[in-house]
Design an enzyme around this catalytic site. Structure first.
Site, mmCIF file in Angstrom:
data_model
loop_
_atom_site.group_PDB
_atom_site.id
_atom_site.type_symbol
_atom_site.label_atom_id
_atom_site.label_comp_id
_atom_site.label_asym_id
_atom_site.label_seq_id
_atom_site.Cartn_x
_atom_site.Cartn_y
_atom_site.Cartn_z
ATOM 1 C CG ASP A 1 -1.863 7.329 0.811
ATOM 2 O OD1 ASP A 1 -1.171 7.747 -0.151
ATOM 3 O OD2 ASP A 1 -3.186 7.825 0.393
ATOM 4 C CG ASP B 1 -1.616 1.252 1.504
ATOM 5 O OD1 ASP B 1 -2.394 1.584 0.376
ATOM 6 O OD2 ASP B 1 -1.653 1.836 2.629
#
Length: 173
Positions: free
Chosen positions: A32, A30
């Site tokens: 963020d 991922d």
């Protein structure tokens, strides 16, 4: 890379070597609050940066020939891709699935699988959101929840859990 980065990369290489008999074919990140400590929203003078141990870990995975991908539910995919370019790591990833979605990343992983051909059980995933970890784990992906970004502890946990799952599934065959 500075001295600290070199030390982190060296330790990451040691962790990878300890699991060399059973490594994932693909490591998915991922963005963020996993690779970088902010939400991807563009401000004119923003200079993106990674968590302190993220870059040396990416380098160690790359040096070992382990493919990497991105799965991000960002509504600002253009900004995310721009940040990856600015950080000089865009080329590290064999595929980047960055789009807004309500599917807790399952759609991202379907696309990653379609693009790479890597089975879900051969993937390792790092994310900061429990709901994504839960949904993607159900697909057979070894999924690790990170508290404050990808670091050596998360890498160690991820590779250990991946090796344990792989060993137990190969015994069942």
């Amino acid at each position: 890379m500075g001295d600290t980065d070199d030390k982190v990369k060296s330790e990451a290489l040691q962790i990878i070597a300890q699991h060399s008999h059973n490594l994932p074919a693909l490591v998915v990140f991922d963005l963020d609050y996993t690779l970088w400590p902010f939400y991807c929203e563009y401000e004119e003078d923003d200079m993106p940066y990674l968590y302190p141990q993220a870059l040396p870990i990416l380098h160690a995975l790359k040096q070992n020939g382990i493919s990497m991908a991105v799965a991000s539910r960002s509504p600002t995919s253009d900004v995310a891709k721009s940040f990856l370019q600015t950080l000089g790591i865009s080329s590290f990833f064999v595929t980047q699935e960055i789009f807004s979605s309500w599917t807790h990343k399952t759609e991202h992983f379907q696309r990653i699988h379609a693009t790479t051909g890597v089975p879900f059980t051969s993937m390792l995933f790092f994310d900061d959101e429990d709901r994504n970890i839960h949904a993607v784990s159900k697909m057979g992906v070894t999924s690790i929840l990170v508290g404050n970004g990808v670091n050596l502890g998360a890498l160690r946990q991820g590779l250990s859990e991946f090796a344990r799952k792989s060993a137990s599934s190969s015994r069942r065959v």
